[in-house]
Write a protein that holds these residues in place. Structure first.
Motif, PDB file in Angstrom:
ATOM      1  N   ARG A 158       0.808  -1.225   0.000  1.00 54.54           N
ATOM      2  CA  ARG A 158       0.000   0.000   0.000  1.00 54.54           C
ATOM      3  C   ARG A 158       0.840   1.275   0.000  1.00 54.54           C
ATOM      4  O   ARG A 158       0.471   2.273  -0.618  1.00 54.54           O
ATOM      5  CB  ARG A 158      -0.926   0.022   1.216  1.00 54.54           C
ATOM      6  CG  ARG A 158      -2.004  -1.032   1.188  1.00 54.54           C
ATOM      7  CD  ARG A 158      -3.060  -0.720   2.218  1.00 54.54           C
ATOM      8  NE  ARG A 158      -4.035  -1.800   2.343  1.00 54.54           N
ATOM      9  CZ  ARG A 158      -5.179  -1.712   2.993  1.00 54.54           C
ATOM     10  NH1 ARG A 158      -5.501  -0.562   3.592  1.00 54.54           N
ATOM     11  NH2 ARG A 158      -5.997  -2.726   3.078  1.00 54.54           N
ATOM     12  N   TYR A 159       1.956   1.245   0.714  1.00 51.53           N
ATOM     13  CA  TYR A 159       2.700   2.489   0.938  1.00 51.53           C
ATOM     14  C   TYR A 159       4.103   2.495   0.332  1.00 51.53           C
ATOM     15  O   TYR A 159       4.777   3.525   0.362  1.00 51.53           O
ATOM     16  CB  TYR A 159       2.796   2.773   2.440  1.00 51.53           C
ATOM     17  CG  TYR A 159       1.453   3.010   3.090  1.00 51.53           C
ATOM     18  CD1 TYR A 159       0.811   4.232   2.964  1.00 51.53           C
ATOM     19  CD2 TYR A 159       0.818   1.999   3.806  1.00 51.53           C
ATOM     20  CE1 TYR A 159      -0.432   4.450   3.549  1.00 51.53           C
ATOM     21  CE2 TYR A 159      -0.423   2.205   4.401  1.00 51.53           C
ATOM     22  CZ  TYR A 159      -1.040   3.436   4.262  1.00 51.53           C
ATOM     23  OH  TYR A 159      -2.262   3.639   4.837  1.00 51.53           O
ATOM     24  N   GLY A 160       4.545   1.352  -0.185  1.00 50.74           N
ATOM     25  CA  GLY A 160       5.853   1.320  -0.831  1.00 50.74           C
ATOM     26  C   GLY A 160       7.025   1.492   0.107  1.00 50.74           C
ATOM     27  O   GLY A 160       8.061   2.037  -0.279  1.00 50.74           O
ATOM     28  N   VAL A 161       6.875   1.062   1.358  1.00 54.33           N
ATOM     29  CA  VAL A 161       7.969   1.134   2.324  1.00 54.33           C
ATOM     30  C   VAL A 161       8.273  -0.262   2.854  1.00 54.33           C
ATOM     31  O   VAL A 161       7.410  -1.147   2.853  1.00 54.33           O
ATOM     32  CB  VAL A 161       7.616   2.063   3.506  1.00 54.33           C
ATOM     33  CG1 VAL A 161       7.376   3.488   3.032  1.00 54.33           C
ATOM     34  CG2 VAL A 161       6.409   1.548   4.282  1.00 54.33           C
ATOM     35  N   GLU A 162       9.514  -0.451   3.293  1.00 57.42           N
ATOM     36  CA  GLU A 162       9.882  -1.691   3.965  1.00 57.42           C
ATOM     37  C   GLU A 162       9.366  -1.615   5.398  1.00 57.42           C
ATOM     38  O   GLU A 162       9.720  -0.700   6.136  1.00 57.42           O
ATOM     39  CB  GLU A 162      11.398  -1.882   3.963  1.00 57.42           C
ATOM     40  CG  GLU A 162      11.967  -2.260   2.612  1.00 57.42           C
ATOM     41  CD  GLU A 162      11.403  -3.587   2.106  1.00 57.42           C
ATOM     42  OE1 GLU A 162      11.273  -4.532   2.924  1.00 57.42           O
ATOM     43  OE2 GLU A 162      11.085  -3.680   0.911  1.00 57.42           O
ATOM     44  N   ALA A 163       8.512  -2.547   5.780  1.00 60.96           N
ATOM     45  CA  ALA A 163       7.880  -2.497   7.095  1.00 60.96           C
ATOM     46  C   ALA A 163       8.434  -3.583   8.012  1.00 60.96           C
ATOM     47  O   ALA A 163       8.702  -4.707   7.581  1.00 60.96           O
ATOM     48  CB  ALA A 163       6.366  -2.649   6.963  1.00 60.96           C
ATOM     49  N   HIS A 164       8.602  -3.226   9.270  1.00 59.50           N
ATOM     50  CA  HIS A 164       9.004  -4.163  10.315  1.00 59.50           C
ATOM     51  C   HIS A 164       7.965  -4.050  11.420  1.00 59.50           C
ATOM     52  O   HIS A 164       7.910  -3.044  12.123  1.00 59.50           O
ATOM     53  CB  HIS A 164      10.394  -3.829  10.853  1.00 59.50           C
ATOM     54  CG  HIS A 164      11.446  -3.746   9.792  1.00 59.50           C
ATOM     55  ND1 HIS A 164      12.228  -4.816   9.434  1.00 59.50           N
ATOM     56  CD2 HIS A 164      11.828  -2.710   9.006  1.00 59.50           C
ATOM     57  CE1 HIS A 164      13.065  -4.443   8.469  1.00 59.50           C
ATOM     58  NE2 HIS A 164      12.832  -3.173   8.198  1.00 59.50           N
TER      59      HIS A 164
ATOM     60  N   LEU B   9       7.940  10.470   3.253  1.00 57.58           N
ATOM     61  CA  LEU B   9       9.070  10.733   4.138  1.00 57.58           C
ATOM     62  C   LEU B   9       9.820   9.482   4.569  1.00 57.58           C
ATOM     63  O   LEU B   9      10.922   9.593   5.117  1.00 57.58           O
ATOM     64  CB  LEU B   9       8.590  11.486   5.389  1.00 57.58           C
ATOM     65  CG  LEU B   9       7.921  12.842   5.129  1.00 57.58           C
ATOM     66  CD1 LEU B   9       7.573  13.508   6.450  1.00 57.58           C
ATOM     67  CD2 LEU B   9       8.828  13.742   4.298  1.00 57.58           C
ATOM     68  N   ALA B  10       9.277   8.297   4.372  1.00 59.07           N
ATOM     69  CA  ALA B  10       9.913   7.080   4.886  1.00 59.07           C
ATOM     70  C   ALA B  10      10.227   6.084   3.770  1.00 59.07           C
ATOM     71  O   ALA B  10       9.459   5.944   2.818  1.00 59.07           O
ATOM     72  CB  ALA B  10       9.012   6.424   5.931  1.00 59.07           C
ATOM     73  N   THR B  11      11.353   5.425   3.923  1.00 60.05           N
ATOM     74  CA  THR B  11      11.651   4.244   3.103  1.00 60.05           C
ATOM     75  C   THR B  11      11.493   2.982   3.932  1.00 60.05           C
ATOM     76  O   THR B  11      11.238   1.908   3.399  1.00 60.05           O
ATOM     77  CB  THR B  11      13.086   4.301   2.560  1.00 60.05           C
ATOM     78  OG1 THR B  11      14.020   4.363   3.653  1.00 60.05           O
ATOM     79  CG2 THR B  11      13.285   5.489   1.648  1.00 60.05           C
ATOM     80  N   ASP B  12      11.679   3.122   5.257  1.00 64.48           N
ATOM     81  CA  ASP B  12      11.558   1.995   6.187  1.00 64.48           C
ATOM     82  C   ASP B  12      10.664   2.416   7.343  1.00 64.48           C
ATOM     83  O   ASP B  12      10.785   3.535   7.854  1.00 64.48           O
ATOM     84  CB  ASP B  12      12.934   1.596   6.733  1.00 64.48           C
ATOM     85  CG  ASP B  12      13.889   1.137   5.646  1.00 64.48           C
ATOM     86  OD1 ASP B  12      14.116  -0.082   5.553  1.00 64.48           O
ATOM     87  OD2 ASP B  12      14.397   1.990   4.892  1.00 64.48           O
TER      88      ASP B  12
END
Length: 331
Positions: A85-91, A313-316
């Protein structure tokens, strides 16, 4: 044996010392060769209790990282959904509904510190934003030797009640100590009283040197500020904003901030008056940093997080499971 204080004030061996080498050797025997602690003690000609301490040291200093793969765990599915959904690496940090806000923050901070370590390398310029979440992360950083790296403060910390130096510098000091990096503070207030003052200060050579470092950042780590967070964001609870400021934020439909730069739910921010007086980085600049690690704890920060994601604003993203569920269920 050369030792130095760790984050809990205990003494830990410096990298490259005999004790650190013994910790690595014991970890390899225990985790890779399946030897018992008694067998390791015999081979190293030491006691079982010493082996236990060496294994603990290996975990605490990042020589060993333990990962549990649970096929029934919901976190991987949430991570995939957020990535889609957001194109970020999620943890996503697993937590139950019974865990308190403060404990959730601590668990997220531990995960963030462990995620951050492998990403930090030599010759890095790492921008760090002060705040409740990043302060918690700074307490859990594991040591990693780097060379010619710099930790730079992303936004000023002073207000009418305090210089903010003690609060912000402690966070930066912990990052610098963890990675053997030079620390560059930004000794200006969080907000100037007048936009004209900011314009004049930004022309000063001493300030331009810090701004230049920010422009050359290779990584940034920050939390998301929110007025109604379960654990109040420091910018809203630490005397940085008066009643008029809060009214302006409400009228401007602000949902949150990153490094004291405010934005709306759709990520827009350029016409928000308070940003003209903020000492945080321009969000367009922040969005160009190659690695941007956003750490969020608590469902009450979700509106702010959505705004930060909308602004790119985020990549991760590192967040707790409850917040992750809210993020994907109400998008």
């Amino acid at each position: 044996m050369s030792t130095s204080p760790d984050r809990n004030g205990k003494r830990s061996a410096e990298p490259g010392t005999p004790r650190s080498r013994d910790a690595l050797r014991a970890a390899q025997m225990y985790y890779l060769q399946d030897l018992t602690m008694n067998a390791i003690a015999r081979e190293l000609r030491t006691s079982r209790s010493t082996v236990s301490r060496l294994l603990s040291m290996a975990r605490e200093t990042g020589l060993v990282q333990i990962q549990i793969n649970n096929p029934l765990d919901r976190a991987p599915a949430l991570e995939r959904e957020i990535r889609y959904r957001y194109g970020v690496e999620a943890h996503v940090v697993p937590v139950t509904d019974l865990v308190s806000d403060s404990d959730v923050l601590d668990r997220v901070a531990i995960q963030a510190a462990r995620t951050l370590g492998p990403l930090v390398d030599s010759n890095a310029i790492i921008g760090v934003a002060w705040g409740s979440t990043i302060s918690a992360v700074s307490h859990h950083l594991t040591r990693k030797v780097t060379h010619d790296s710099t930790i730079v403060q992303l936004n000023g910390a002073g207000n009418t009640q305090t210089t903010g130096i003690t609060y912000a510098s402690e966070i930066l000091r912990r990052f610098g100590a963890a990675y053997g990096a030079r620390v560059e503070q930004f000794p200006v207030p969080a907000f100037f009283d007048h936009a004209e003052t900011k314009t004049a200060m930004w022309a000063e050579r001493s300030v331009k040197r810090i701004l230049d470092l920010q422009h050359r950042m290779t990584m940034a780590i920050f939390g998301v500020g929110s007025v109604g967070a379960g654990i109040p964001s420091h910018v809203y609870s630490g005397g940085y904003l008066d009643e008029d400021d809060m009214r302006i934020l409400s009228e401007s439909r602000v949902v949150g901030d990153v490094a004291t730069v405010f934005f709306r739910a759709d990520g827009s921010h350029s016409d928000i008056v308070l940003n003209e007086r903020s000492t945080g980085p321009e969000l367009e600049l922040l969005a160009q940093v190659s690695r941007r690690i956003c750490v969020v704890s608590g469902e009450t920060k979700i509106n702010g997080l959505r705004g930060a994601l909308a602004a790119g604003l985020a990549t991760d993203l590192i967040l707790d499971e409850r917040s992750a569920r809210t993020l994907v269920q109400h998008s």
